[in-house]
Enzyme design. Structure first.
Site, PDB file in Angstrom:
ATOM      1  CE  LYS A  74      -2.159  10.795   3.239  1.00 26.62           C
ATOM      2  NZ  LYS A  74      -2.866   9.947   2.248  1.00 26.62           N
ATOM      3  CE  LYS A  83      -6.145  14.102   0.546  1.00 24.31           C
ATOM      4  NZ  LYS A  83      -6.418  12.877  -0.194  1.00 24.31           N
ATOM      5  NE  ARG A  84      -3.132  10.268  10.280  1.00 27.92           N
ATOM      6  CZ  ARG A  84      -2.669   9.397  11.165  1.00 27.92           C
ATOM      7  NH1 ARG A  84      -3.344   8.294  11.428  1.00 27.92           N
ATOM      8  NH2 ARG A  84      -1.546   9.615  11.818  1.00 27.92           N
ATOM      9  CG  HIS A  94      -1.960  -0.994   1.275  1.00 32.39           C
ATOM     10  ND1 HIS A  94      -3.238  -0.753   0.827  1.00 32.39           N
ATOM     11  CD2 HIS A  94      -1.952  -2.275   1.693  1.00 32.39           C
ATOM     12  CE1 HIS A  94      -3.974  -1.845   0.993  1.00 32.39           C
ATOM     13  NE2 HIS A  94      -3.206  -2.785   1.514  1.00 32.39           N
ATOM     14  CB  THR A 154     -10.039   5.062  -0.645  1.00 34.01           C
ATOM     15  OG1 THR A 154      -9.461   5.400   0.615  1.00 34.01           O
ATOM     16  CG2 THR A 154      -9.395   3.791  -1.167  1.00 34.01           C
ATOM     17  CE  LYS A 182     -13.853   6.190   1.425  1.00 33.82           C
ATOM     18  NZ  LYS A 182     -12.882   6.260   2.525  1.00 33.82           N
TER      19      LYS A 182
HETATM   20  C1  NBG Z   1      -2.403   3.749   2.128  1.00 30.63           C
HETATM   21  C2  NBG Z   1      -2.032   4.623   0.941  1.00 30.63           C
HETATM   22  C3  NBG Z   1      -3.274   5.116   0.222  1.00 30.63           C
HETATM   23  C4  NBG Z   1      -4.172   3.939  -0.122  1.00 30.63           C
HETATM   24  C5  NBG Z   1      -4.455   3.128   1.127  1.00 30.63           C
HETATM   25  C6  NBG Z   1      -5.272   1.903   0.825  1.00 30.63           C
HETATM   26  C7  NBG Z   1      -0.882   3.014   3.913  1.00 30.63           C
HETATM   27  C8  NBG Z   1       0.400   2.350   4.240  1.00 30.63           C
HETATM   28  N1  NBG Z   1      -1.183   3.156   2.633  1.00 30.63           N
HETATM   29  O1  NBG Z   1      -2.905   5.787  -0.947  1.00 30.63           O
HETATM   30  O2  NBG Z   1      -1.265   5.708   1.380  1.00 30.63           O
HETATM   31  O3  NBG Z   1      -5.365   4.375  -0.690  1.00 30.63           O
HETATM   32  O4  NBG Z   1      -3.251   2.687   1.704  1.00 30.63           O
HETATM   33  O5  NBG Z   1      -4.676   1.138  -0.151  1.00 30.63           O
HETATM   34  O6  NBG Z   1      -1.606   3.390   4.799  1.00 30.63           O
END
Ligand code: NBG
Length: 834
Positions: free
Chosen positions: A575, A569-570, A378, A679, A683
């Site tokens: 980002k 988002k985080r 991920h 994701t 949404k």
């Molecule tokens: C996160 C990515 C996102 C992705 C999500 C789900 C981690 C390690 N990765 O871009 O930063 O959408 O995983 O796949 O949290």
């Protein structure tokens, strides 16, 4: 059937004829009766004396009743059929509130609302009482929750294995604009959605050493002699499918001390020492690790990882498989999906079980193991690929370290055979890195053992193959595949956006909820003026809903009639929340300097939602700066009614559900090549927001599908980023070249947002001008130009609504049902029942 009776036992006879044999009646009367019973006999209070929490718990238990029959039957059906199970191994599940979803899945929303009315209660007040289980950090955990929802809806046999953290992701508050973390005690007021199974506890070992001995058959064998252990207690959570009677299971593990406390010490009066062991053991599942993409080598984290996968494997073999099962056939009964590297220690654990405890030959065990695991990566950030120091592994899991060494040895022999003489390559591919400390690269171990390795969006999977794991993809090209992420349309459209859902259903029928590609049928409605009008009215109503929520939740007053520009988002440098901030400051600067007349601009409200990892300094500074800018702009009469910035604290799934449907503009502005997928971007598009975004992650696919006219693209593409990096990136040169950037940074540097204090912004500015690892300065001008195109497009509301409708109509691909179909086909080799 009769053995499953959970329903009412003292119905009046005339009523009994109406209700099904199992479970409470599916009508308002039946619901009310079950609810009152829960309140009176479950909570032990009368309606008149009950608190909102009593009422919420009684309601949750009532709804749970309606799911039980499906759960029991699903389990039985799956056991009888000997189904192959998807064992989703994930350290995180960011579930969101359970009540709403359970009501939706079981089609009880209306009945529940009327039933509560009949009791003089307001369903919305009870819903608001639920604290969401925040058992995840962000996208990765939320994805796991979407996936299990889809598998239940598609009637695929799945057990989601994970950790029951006593404290989930921290609760964020702001003090003087700075993030403060508070523990998230989601269990404090009761947890009506889980079923503890203490009698199914299993022992998990740690530490100690290994011994070799000669087995009865004369073979040399290894025995692990651990030095301490804990109990793993499973808790079940229900995962209902959408209106199909299927209920799958999440099995989350909680740690308990094996002997609760030392009674002797306790009797001698040494209470503290007596409970020490207990505290130590229970720490394992105490808190969710707050790091996101920046893992740190923490011992407790490794303990958590081993704890939950060891418990899951043991439990599946002992309790889910029949007693006489031949483990050589294990791959016919389970396929474990490794959600990132967190559960990868499951690979040596299965080897250990097979070789040490079930007398398998090494090669046989390896063959079975390889066929049992697949791995999803991920990330693209090298620092987010977990490595575990050999010293730590050897201390905590000595037998596993030996097994990893052996796997690595065999693997490197294979590499040397495939590439004779290429010792550098062998060293590059080794699962054990030598510098800066000797450590095991978990992503390599996963890649070697897994049958399939996938990334989470087209671009990400390509970069994973070509840049992160190129040696491995050269060796095994067929092992690598892509599955683009998706989101569940149940929670994030049908539940979160009832107004738009109704409109869609009216236009094209309700099949879209489980077959999201059918949203395509909406396309012609984009040209229907009356439909556009109604679509806009829904957006306005959603904004009203958000305004009310933020008023009550945060004391924030959102202005009316603004374009809502949202970045949630985080908080992470890649980002680029800072780029968003620079845009806001630059707009503000142009208004207060007189360059632009405030009366001529599109009024905009910017909304942020973001948690920073507690130890992530730059991220926390960025939050402080956003809050400072928000405050200054909010207090400046020159921009009143034209510009506003809101940063509600504690962004979570619950807030997302109200925020996303209200948004006009979705900010997806990571540096190209850094966001694996995203994701949130999906949404927003599905809820009719237009995206301003870079060519990154799933943005690429969103843009392809919705069309370039309905997406605001800006910034460098990944190859340009790589080229600039190679050439040597000098952020200050952009400051010198771009007058707009210069004015923006100068205004921040002047202390305009920090009460004249220049020192507090010094560190952030210094980073932007001298490091800027994620190249916000380089993309600034292009971002501003794209924002100007946004303003222009928004000025023509008809055009904007058309684009928004097309975004919805063309985003059906991003359903997690489609992701799951891809996994079934490309990875698990399974078929869905529906
Ligand atoms: C996160 C990515 C996102 C992705 C999500 C789900 C981690 C390690 N990765 O871009 O930063 O959408 O995983 O796949 O949290």
């Amino acid at each position: 059937m009769a053995t499953y009776v959970t329903g009412p036992h003292f119905e009046p006879t005339h009523e009994r004829a109406k209700v099904p044999a199992v479970g409470p009646g599916r009508d308002v009367d039946g619901f009310v009766r079950q609810f009152m019973r829960e309140l009176n006999y479950g909570q032990g209070v009368s309606l008149a004396r009950s608190t909102v929490n009593d009422q919420y718990l009684a309601l949750a238990h009532t709804v749970r009743h309606y799911l039980m029959q499906g759960w029991i039957q699903t389990g039985k059906r799956r056991r009888d059929a000997g189904d192959r199970v998807v064992g989703y191994l994930s350290a995180e599940y960011l579930l969101g509130r359970q009540l709403d979803n359970a009501l939706l899945a079981s089609d009880l929303q209306e009945i529940a609302r009327e039933a509560m009315n009949a009791c003089g209660l307001d369903l919305d007040i009870l819903r608001a009482q639920e604290i969401e289980p925040g058992l995840g950090n962000g996208g990765l955990g939320r994805l796991a929750a979407c996936f299990v929802d889809s598998l239940a809806t598609m009637d695929v046999s799945c057990i989601g294995y994970g950790i029951r953290y006593e404290y989930g992701i921290f609760k964020q508050t702001f003090v003087d604009g700075r993030q403060v973390e508070e523990p998230d005690s989601w269990l404090a007021l009761g947890s009506p959605w889980e079923f503890p199974q203490p009698d199914r506890a299993t022992r998990i070992d740690f530490g100690g050493h290994t011994e070799t001995y000669t087995g009865e058959d004369g073979r040399e064998r290894v025995r692990w002699v651990p030095s301490w252990d804990v109990q793993a207690i499973p808790y079940h959570l229900l995962v209902p499918g959408y209106r199909n009677g299927v209920v799958n299971t999440l099995r989350l593990w909680s740690a308990r001390a094996t002997s609760a406390f030392d009674l002797q010490l306790f009797n001698q009066g040494d209470y503290a020492e007596a409970v020490r062991a207990r505290t130590f053991a229970e720490n394992i599942t105490k808190v969710l690790y707050p790091e996101d993409s920046t893992p740190q080598g923490r011992e407790l984290r490794l303990q958590q990882q081993y704890f939950f996968v060891a418990a899951s494997l043991k439990d599946f073999i002992r309790h889910t498989l029949p007693a006489d099962f031949d483990l050589h056939q294990l791959p016919e009964r389970i396929t474990f999906q490794l959600n990132d590297t967190h559960p990868v220690i499951a690979i040596p654990e299965l080897m250990r079980l097979l070789v040490d405890e079930h007398d398998f030959e090494w090669e046989q065990a390896w063959d079975v193991t390889r066929r049992c695991f697949d791995y999803t990566c991920h990330t693209l950030l090298p620092e987010a690929l977990e490595v575990w120091p050999v010293e730590l592994l050897g201390r905590l899991l000595p037998r596993h370290l030996e097994i990893i060494y052996r796997i690595n040895e065999d693997f490197l022999a294979e590499v040397r055979e495939a590439f004779p003489g290429d010792e550098l390559r062998a060293r590059r591919m080794s699962m054990v890195q030598e510098h800066p400390v000797r450590a095991v690269r978990m992503a390599y171990l996963a890649t070697v053992a897994a049958s399939k390795v996938n990334g989470v969006a087209e671009l990400h999977s390509r970069l994973l193959r070509d840049k992160v794991l190129p040696d491995f993809s050269e060796l095994w090209p067929d092992k690598f595949t892509n599955v683009t992420n998706g989101v569940t349309p149940r929670r994030f459209v049908r539940m979160a956006n009832p107004g738009m859902s109704e409109l869609i259903t009216e236009a094209i029928g309700e099949g879209w909820v489980t077959d999201l590609e059918r949203l395509r049928e909406l396309e012609p409605f984009a040209d229907d003026a009356a439909f556009r009008e109604r679509f806009r009215a829904v957006k306005v109503a959603n904004k009203d809903r958000l305004r009310q929520l933020l008023h009550h939740r945060d004391g924030i007053e959102l202005p009316e009639g603004h374009m809502l520009d949202v970045m949630v988002k985080r908080l992470h440098e890649y980002k680029r929340q800072s780029l968003k901030l620079l845009h806001i400051v630059s707009l503000y600067e142009r208004l207060i300097s007189g360059e632009v007349d405030p009366a001529t601009i599109t009024p905009r409200t910017f909304v942020f939602g973001a948690k920073a990892a507690p130890g992530y300094h730059m991220a926390k500074e960025t939050i402080a700066l956003i809050n400072a800018v928000a405050k200054t702009i909010g207090e400046d009469p020159r921009v009143e009614g034209r510009l506003a910035v809101a940063f509600p604290a504690n962004y979570n799934v619950t807030l997302a559900e109200t925020l996303i449907p209200a948004a006009d503009l979705s900010e997806q502005i990571s540096l190209a090549g850094k966001e694996a997928s995203g994701t949130g971007n999906m949404k927003f598009a599905l809820n009719g927001a237009l995206t301003i975004g870079t060519d990154d992650g799933a943005n690429v696919e969103i843009r392809e599908l919705v069309g370039g006219d309905n997406f605001f693209l800006f910034g460098m593409a990944e190859p340009e980023v790589a080229a600039l990096q190679a050439k040597g990136y000098v952020p200050s040169s952009f400051y010198q070249q771009s007058p707009q950037l210069k004015r923006t940074l100068d205004l921040i540097a002047s202390g305009a947002f920090t009460g004249g204090d220049r020192s507090t912004v010094g560190a952030v500015l210094d980073d932007w001008l001298n490091t800027d690892r994620f190249m916000a300065m380089a993309d600034f001008d292009s971002y501003l130009a794209a924002q100007a195109r946004v303003d222009e497009a928004y000025a023509d509301q008809d055009r904007w609504s058309r684009s928004a409708i097309l975004n919805v109509a063309r985003s059906g691909f991003f359903s997690s049902d489609r992701s799951m179909r891809n996994y079934l086909q490309r990875i698990w080799d399974l078929k869905a029942r529906s």
